[in-house]
Design a protein around this motif. Structure first.
Motif, PDB file in Angstrom:
ATOM      1  N   LYS A 104      -4.391   7.467  -0.394  1.00  0.00           N
ATOM      2  CA  LYS A 104      -4.361   7.583   1.054  1.00  0.00           C
ATOM      3  C   LYS A 104      -4.851   8.959   1.500  1.00  0.00           C
ATOM      4  N   PHE A 148      -4.675  11.531   4.785  1.00  0.00           N
ATOM      5  CA  PHE A 148      -3.859  11.772   5.971  1.00  0.00           C
ATOM      6  C   PHE A 148      -4.582  12.715   6.931  1.00  0.00           C
ATOM      7  N   ALA A 179      -7.935   5.289  12.094  1.00  0.00           N
ATOM      8  CA  ALA A 179      -7.135   4.204  11.521  1.00  0.00           C
ATOM      9  C   ALA A 179      -8.032   3.084  11.019  1.00  0.00           C
ATOM     10  N   TYR A 191      -7.562   5.878   7.470  1.00  0.00           N
ATOM     11  CA  TYR A 191      -6.706   7.062   7.455  1.00  0.00           C
ATOM     12  C   TYR A 191      -5.263   6.708   7.806  1.00  0.00           C
ATOM     13  N   SER A 192      -4.326   7.353   7.147  1.00  0.00           N
ATOM     14  CA  SER A 192      -2.956   7.416   7.620  1.00  0.00           C
ATOM     15  C   SER A 192      -2.882   8.602   8.577  1.00  0.00           C
ATOM     16  N   TYR A 225      -0.754  11.368  11.354  1.00  0.00           N
ATOM     17  CA  TYR A 225       0.325  12.032  12.075  1.00  0.00           C
ATOM     18  C   TYR A 225      -0.135  12.084  13.525  1.00  0.00           C
ATOM     19  N   TYR A 242      -3.273  -2.382   9.811  1.00  0.00           N
ATOM     20  CA  TYR A 242      -4.143  -1.620   8.911  1.00  0.00           C
ATOM     21  C   TYR A 242      -3.457  -1.235   7.598  1.00  0.00           C
ATOM     22  N   GLY A 261      -1.606   1.427   6.847  1.00  0.00           N
ATOM     23  CA  GLY A 261      -1.444   2.846   6.540  1.00  0.00           C
ATOM     24  C   GLY A 261      -0.076   3.352   6.965  1.00  0.00           C
ATOM     25  N   GLU A 262       0.108   4.649   6.856  1.00  0.00           N
ATOM     26  CA  GLU A 262       1.328   5.281   7.358  1.00  0.00           C
ATOM     27  C   GLU A 262       0.989   5.990   8.668  1.00  0.00           C
ATOM     28  N   TYR A 263       1.811   5.770   9.688  1.00  0.00           N
ATOM     29  CA  TYR A 263       1.545   6.327  11.015  1.00  0.00           C
ATOM     30  C   TYR A 263       2.826   6.969  11.524  1.00  0.00           C
TER      31      TYR A 263
END
Length: 240
Positions: free
Chosen positions: A2, A4, A23, A27-28, A30, A50, A52-54
């Motif tokens: 991943k 970020f 996204a 991409y994850s 912040y 998607y 990912g981490e958001y």
């Protein structure tokens, strides 16, 4: 693996467009915001597909130490995109000391201190980039927006200097300078004012937030791997 990206001002028109583009490209994120949480909540729902981490982060960048609320929540990091900022219209002789302090802190001091705190994460990886959304007025200046122009010009000077300092580390630093973009920042202008601006722009129209997001995505990509210290003007030919 991943990747970020931190996007400051993610709740704004340009910030939202940048987040959507990143996204979509895996991409994850912040997602920083200050007072306007509703767009962030909407983005979180939109991005669920998607995978990912958001991670939303609330912080006020207009006051001393606000940037530390962001840095405290950042772990892995590959890209920094700074879109946060506010406009200021009026005669220079009418500004207050507080106006000047707030404008320079939001646009220059906070981004510099935030970048300083997060740089070791990028340098350790030997890659990544920093992209700041400046303005056409940081390039050429505008009457009745003297304070804003000065703050945006400071961003450009910061990018040019830092890019040289970081070049050998593998971290690239660039800025995108939008012209007149159709976002809420234009809401203070009348239809007549906007028509007049469009007449001045060689392409005859305002830009979109997506135009800016596309430029940011390019700068973060491998296609821009030999580009650093540059001002990418996205203004329809208004200023060249």
């Amino acid at each position: 693996m991943k990747k970020f990206a931190l996007v400051t001002g993610a709740s704004g028109g340009i910030g939202q467009a940048v987040c959507r583009e990143l996204a979509r490209n895996g991409y994850s994120l912040y997602l920083h915001y200050n007072q306007n949480a509703a767009p962030i909540e909407s983005l979180l729902q939109e991005f669920a597909a998607y995978g990912g981490e958001y991670i939303p982060i609330q912080a006020d960048l207009s006051g001393s130490g606000g940037y530390k609320k962001i840095t405290a929540d950042i772990f892995s990091l590959d890209e920094i995109v700074i879109t946060s900022g506010t406009a200021h219209y009026g005669l220079f002789t009418d500004i207050t000391a507080q106006d000047a302090e707030n404008m320079m802190y939001v646009h220059a001091t906070a981004p510099m201190l935030l970048t300083k705190e997060l740089l070791p994460k990028l340098i350790k990886k030997g890659s990544g980039s920093i992209t700041i959304i400046s303005s056409i007025w940081g390039q050429t200046g505008s009457a009745c927006e003297v304070l804003y122009s000065a703050a945006k010009g400071a961003q450009i000077a910061f990018v040019k200097a830092l890019s040289k300092e970081l070049a050998l580390s593998g971290v690239r630093v660039n800025t995108v300078a939008p012209g007149a973009i159709s976002t809420n920042m234009m809401s203070g202008f009348s239809e007549e004012d906007i028509a007049g601006i469009q007449e001045e722009i060689p392409m005859g129209r305002l830009g979109t937030a997506q135009n800016i997001a596309d430029a940011v995505q390019f700068l973060l990509s491998e296609k821009a791997s030999y580009i650093t210290g540059q001002v990418i003007a996205v203004n329809g030919g208004w200023y060249t």
